[in-house]
Design a protein around this motif. Structure first.
Motif, mmCIF file in Angstrom:
data_model
loop_
_atom_site.group_PDB
_atom_site.id
_atom_site.type_symbol
_atom_site.label_atom_id
_atom_site.label_comp_id
_atom_site.label_asym_id
_atom_site.label_seq_id
_atom_site.Cartn_x
_atom_site.Cartn_y
_atom_site.Cartn_z
ATOM 1 N N GLN A 127 -2.041 32.692 -8.096
ATOM 2 C CA GLN A 127 -2.417 33.801 -8.980
ATOM 3 C C GLN A 127 -2.417 33.419 -10.453
ATOM 4 N N GLN A 128 -2.450 32.145 -10.725
ATOM 5 C CA GLN A 128 -2.685 31.626 -12.071
ATOM 6 C C GLN A 128 -3.054 30.152 -11.941
ATOM 7 N N LEU A 129 -3.705 29.635 -12.925
ATOM 8 C CA LEU A 129 -4.053 28.215 -12.901
ATOM 9 C C LEU A 129 -2.786 27.380 -13.047
ATOM 10 N N VAL A 130 -2.743 26.254 -12.341
ATOM 11 C CA VAL A 130 -1.527 25.450 -12.256
ATOM 12 C C VAL A 130 -1.814 24.038 -12.743
ATOM 13 N N GLY B 48 -6.699 32.101 -10.189
ATOM 14 C CA GLY B 48 -5.702 31.333 -9.459
ATOM 15 C C GLY B 48 -5.628 31.646 -7.979
ATOM 16 N N ILE B 49 -6.516 32.491 -7.472
ATOM 17 C CA ILE B 49 -6.541 32.779 -6.037
ATOM 18 C C ILE B 49 -7.653 31.933 -5.429
ATOM 19 N N LEU B 50 -7.296 30.712 -5.064
ATOM 20 C CA LEU B 50 -8.308 29.764 -4.605
ATOM 21 C C LEU B 50 -8.769 30.064 -3.178
ATOM 22 N N GLY B 51 -7.840 30.465 -2.308
ATOM 23 C CA GLY B 51 -8.208 30.747 -0.922
ATOM 24 C C GLY B 51 -7.373 29.946 0.057
#
Length: 951
Positions: free
Chosen positions: A191-194, A265-268
């Motif tokens: 839920q966010q870029l890492v 940030g929700i890539l799947g």
């Protein structure tokens, strides 16, 4: 410090996610100018008042890593997450992870600042009935139920200013095979870029890995749908490498690549699909430290005929997309029915409408067309009479089975689909369950499908469990048509019925379910247990099953290695600090707990339910599994405790061959008390074996005759021809090899294929080679020669003794034995080949012919004019009398045949035969010449010279 930890059954992300969107835009702009932006993600970003104010509302995630090891389908997964609070005050950090609903959490640890908290699995206290009633008053919602096979683990904790929090989650699962593939899924939704995001999956399958694939990331709307449209390439930055038994897959996207996939940030879901090498055998049996697991998934079996009733909800709530997609799926499913299947359709709301009254119809073009018209005209209206619809469907199928001469081994089933709860007729779940069970009476299986959020999941699940079926649930916004078709594909091709797996009672205990009503193509049967006879060198396994008109028995003795060879404690990564990770023992405990949970769900007896709950709870506590009867409580570690370490599990290739035992029906080592299958039928000397050497035994005359046939490679010899009377023909095809040095032959020939054809009482054939057997009686079955098995139908039995011989018995009066000759290190003039022996010829007529068949009902006389009259009797004395004068004459059908005395070795050289040898390709001994016995193809059933016909 405030600390919360809980399990949520699904979750919904907020619609806006404004901070993630702003952060993504900022990073995207910075990436264009600054290549070092990855390092900045974990640090405070440059001052921009409004952006910084929003950014500091929660800690930033600096690292998200998943590392998994899959050993023989059992997966250990570790999720590591690090959050940094760079703000001026304590902020709440929320760690969320979607995990498969079938998985068990085995550990959780947090390190917050300088304090460490560890998870302790404890038993749940039994709630009072008033609490239960209060809990059940809450209406279901997406956050209360499972999200299509997934659950959400959530931990929330306040992280002090200028400090970081670290989370470590461990969970385990046994991968299930569906549609011919195992699927391992990791949810990547931080839920966010890492800044540092990495997924690493290691796979070890000693059976051999095949069909490894990594499809594109899958978002939540398509969860559970194995089909991917458009791009089928792996996600960016994915690296796949594998050998025959090991595979390593990594996914390591940079911030730029993450932003291109999803800025919030929700890539799947990151998905890996694969299968292992397998064949029709007793299966893959693995043994380690006193436990075993048995995987059984045969291939190359003909499908069984089906009797299927579709029961479809057409109530008012199905209006719109749900009914439209259901119709689309049924159109495709009807097209996939096979000609030997029978079917009917029931639509229900408050009224119940049966397409074809009181019968199931065969699959014909006209019936399929009419069924599609019926489905097309279904319209949504009224309430939901679940009980009435299922009672009608079950009665329809029961009556059809009772009143019609259906195939005894066909598979009958009901496929039930609804989007709601019972509102018409009987609405009490317990009564509905009881009614259905009483009507079905274990005669067939019920498969249930729920669509949307209003269905009674527990009712559908229990209906399927109590009636040997399966259940699936799909969300309304998903592609229901492809889901329905996918679920039907899982159960649409039954290959075996009444499968039973047996082990010696004095060798094993606590074995999981070992009887299965059906085996469907692309699935897998799994059994596990404990070994109790620690002195035994082998584990005997027998699998019995039915396939259409055939009965199948597969058996073997699996060698149990010494404890030192089974010990895997030396392999790095398989320890968790509390002892060795015996993956087979944990797979056994996983299966056992699952079965206890299912048994409790099916039970109506309160005492039995309490007993099953306590047993499941005890086992879950022993193996540290979080289940419905256990909870994870957080404890603060000591003052000097170390922060949690990444206890990742990864297979090592060093010494893996010696330390992991993965056997597929290997023969037991020498010296066992139990011997492998021996010949059950006495073999006569009448045979064709070797180069090829023919031997014909005349028991009443007490002597044998032998001859050679010097054929050409590719020749097909007619060995037995009795097609017109008994319906049996046997042909043998020759393969060539160079002649031995200094030999008189230009080449050698051996039998590479034996074909046995029969047309009474029905047409069938067997094609046998040193490696495999094809049995086709209208349905094709492939068997391996290196696995012991028995296949039996009404008129035919095939018994395989692994790597030794095949016995074929036709109608109980005709028996042939085919010996298998394998060379470990063959010389240039040797070839793996077959030997053909006639064991019982009672069922062959007096008119049978062929190189061997012509002698079965005719006597041959030996003329001994030159012999001393004191040696006129035959038998053992005859051989001694003939040695001084080895040249004699046979009288065959009025023909005089000169013969010489010889000795031949048969049965793999185990027995020596004294015989009279006829030279020159059996000139004058056989009717006609050698070329008169050449068949035009393996299935040629011609019975007289110059006549050709086929089965």
């Amino acid at each position: 410090m405030i600390l919360w930890l809980w399990l949520c059954w699904g979750f919904s992300t907020s619609a806006g996610q404004p901070d993630s969107e702003l952060m993504a835009r900022y990073l995207e702009e910075k990436l264009m100018a600054d290549d070092s932006i990855m390092e900045q993600v974990a640090r405070r970003v440059p001052r921009q008042a409004k952006f910084l104010q929003r950014l500091e509302t929660r800690p930033r995630m600096s690292e998200f890593a998943v590392k998994s090891t899959i050993i023989s389908r059992y997966a250990f997964t570790t999720v590591s997450c690090t959050m940094v609070n760079s703000g001026s005050e304590a902020r709440e950090g929320v760690f969320e992870m979607q995990i498969p609903a079938a998985a068990f959490i085995s550990n959780f640890t947090m390190s917050i600042g300088n304090k460490t908290y560890y998870g302790e699995v404890t038993g749940k206290e039994k709630k009072h009935s008033s609490d239960d009633k209060a809990r059940h008053k809450k209406p279901p919602s997406p956050t209360d139920g499972r999200e299509n096979g997934y659950e959400t683990f959530k931990a929330s904790v306040f992280i002090p200013r200028k400090m970081q929090g670290r989370f470590l989650l461990h969970y385990e699962e046994l991968l299930q095979r569906r549609l011919g593939k195992y699927e391992y899924t990791v949810s990547i939704r931080p839920q966010q870029l890492v800044g540092r995001l990495r997924v690493e999956v290691n796979i070890l399958e000693n059976s051999g890995i095949v069909s490894l694939e990594v499809p594109p990331l899958r978002n939540s709307k398509h969860k559970g749908n194995g089909k991917v449209e458009g791009d089928v390439s792996p996600p960016p930055s994915t690296v796949v490498g594998h050998t025959k038994t090991l595979a390593k897959v990594t996914f390591n996207p940079s911030v730029v690549e993450q932003t291109r996939i999803a800025r919030n940030g929700i890539l799947g879901d990151f998905i890996i699909r694969y299968d292992v090498n397998r064949e029709l055998s007793v299966g893959d049996i693995q043994i380690l430290n006193g436990y075993f697991v048995h995987y059984f998934a045969p291939t190359d079996l003909p499908p069984l005929p089906k009797n299927v009733v579709f029961v479809l909800d057409s109530s008012a709530s199905m209006v719109g997309t749900k009914l439209k997609q259901t119709k689309e799926a049924l159109f495709t499913i009807l097209q996939d029915l096979r000609p030997e299947d029978h079917f009917n359709i029931i639509g229900f709301s408050n009224r119940i409408k049966v397409w074809q009254q009181d019968r199931l119809v065969p699959v014909t073009p006209n019936n399929i067309r009419d069924a599609k018209k019926y489905i097309h005209n279904m319209s949504p209206t009224g309430g939901t009479n679940i009980n009435g619809a299922l009672q009608t469907g079950a009665k329809l199928l029961n009556d059809y089975i009772a009143q019609n001469d259906i195939d005894a081994r066909s598979v009958s089933l009901i496929i039930f689909l609804t989007d709601g709860r019972p509102t018409v007729g009987e609405t009490q779940s317990s009564k509905i369950l009881s009614n259905i069970k009483d009507t079905i009476r274990d005669k067939f299986c019920l498969f249930t499908i729920g669509i949307g959020n209003d269905v009674d999941h527990k009712l559908l699940e229990r209906m399927a469990l109590e009636n040997c079926g399966m259940t699936r649930h799909f969300q309304e916004d998903e592609d229901a048509a492809s889901h329905l078709k996918g679920f039907y594909d899982e159960i649409g091709t039954p290959l075996l019925s009444d499968i039973r797996v047996d082990y010696p009672e004095d060798n094993v205990e606590q074995v999981t379910q070992n009887f299965f009503p059906n085996y469907f193509n692309g699935s897998e049967i799994i059994i596990a247990g404990k070994l109790i006879n620690h002195t035994s060198d082998s584990l005997h396994v027998e699998v019995t099953a039915s396939n259409s008109k055939k009965y199948i028995l597969l058996k073997t003795d699996v060698a149990i290695d010494l404890p030192s060879r089974n010990d895997i404690r030396g392999i790095p990564g398989l320890e968790d600090g509390k002892g060795d990770k015996n993956y087979i023992e944990r797979a056994w405990s996983y299966l056992t707990i699952k079965e206890l949970l299912n048994s409790r769900l099916k039970s109506d007896d309160s005492q039995e339910k309490d007993y099953l709950m306590e047993k499941a709870k005890s086992m879950a506590l022993t193996y540290n599994f979080v289940t419905p009867f256990t909870v994870l409580k957080m404890r603060e570690a000591g003052l000097h405790s170390e922060p949690p370490q990444e206890e990742f599990i990864s297979p090592s290739t060093d010494g893996i061959g010696e330390k992991l035992q993965s056997l597929q029906g290997h023969k037991a080592p020498p010296g066992l008390h139990r011997q492998p299958d021996k010949q059950r039928i006495k073999i006569s000397r009448t045979s064709a074996d070797g180069d090829p050497h023919f031997v014909i035994d005349f028991p009443s005359s007490k002597f044998s005759v032998c001859f050679n046939i010097d054929g050409e490679p590719g020749d097909i010899l007619r060995l037995v021809s009795d097609h017109k009377e008994s319906g049996v023909t046997v042909n043998g095809q020759l393969i060539g090899a160079p002649a031995p040095p200094n030999g008189h032959k230009k080449h050698r020939t051996y039998f590479s294929t034996i074909t046995i054809l029969s047309n009474k009482p029905e047409r069938s054939y067997l094609e046998i080679t040193p490696k495999r057997i094809i049995l086709d009686d209208g349905e094709r079955l492939l068997l391996s020669c290196d696995r012991s098995a028995v296949v039996r139908s009404s008129s035919l039995e095939v018994s395989i003794s692994a790597n030794s011989n095949i016995t074929v018995t036709i109608r109980g009066t005709i028996s042939f034995v085919i010996l298998i000759h394998h060379y470990k290190k063959p010389a240039p003039y040797q070839r793996n080949h077959l030997g053909f022996y006639i064991s019982n010829s009672k069922g062959l007529s007096s008119d049978s012919h062929g190189l061997l068949g012509q002698f079965l009902n005719h006597e041959v006389k030996l003329l001994q004019d030159s012999l001393n009259t004191t040696h006129q009797q035959f038998g053992q004395n005859q051989t001694e009398a003939l040695k001084p004068n080895p040249t004699n004459t046979l009288k065959v059908k009025g023909r005089l045949v000169p013969v010489v005395w010889k000795q031949r070795r048969i049965y793999n050289g185990q027995q020596e035969v004294d015989c009279w040898f006829a030279k020159n390709n059996a000139d004058k001994l056989i009717d006609g010449s050698y070329k008169d016995y050449l068949a035009s193809h393996p299935f040629d059933t011609g019975t007289s010279f110059g006549t050709i016909s086929s089965l």
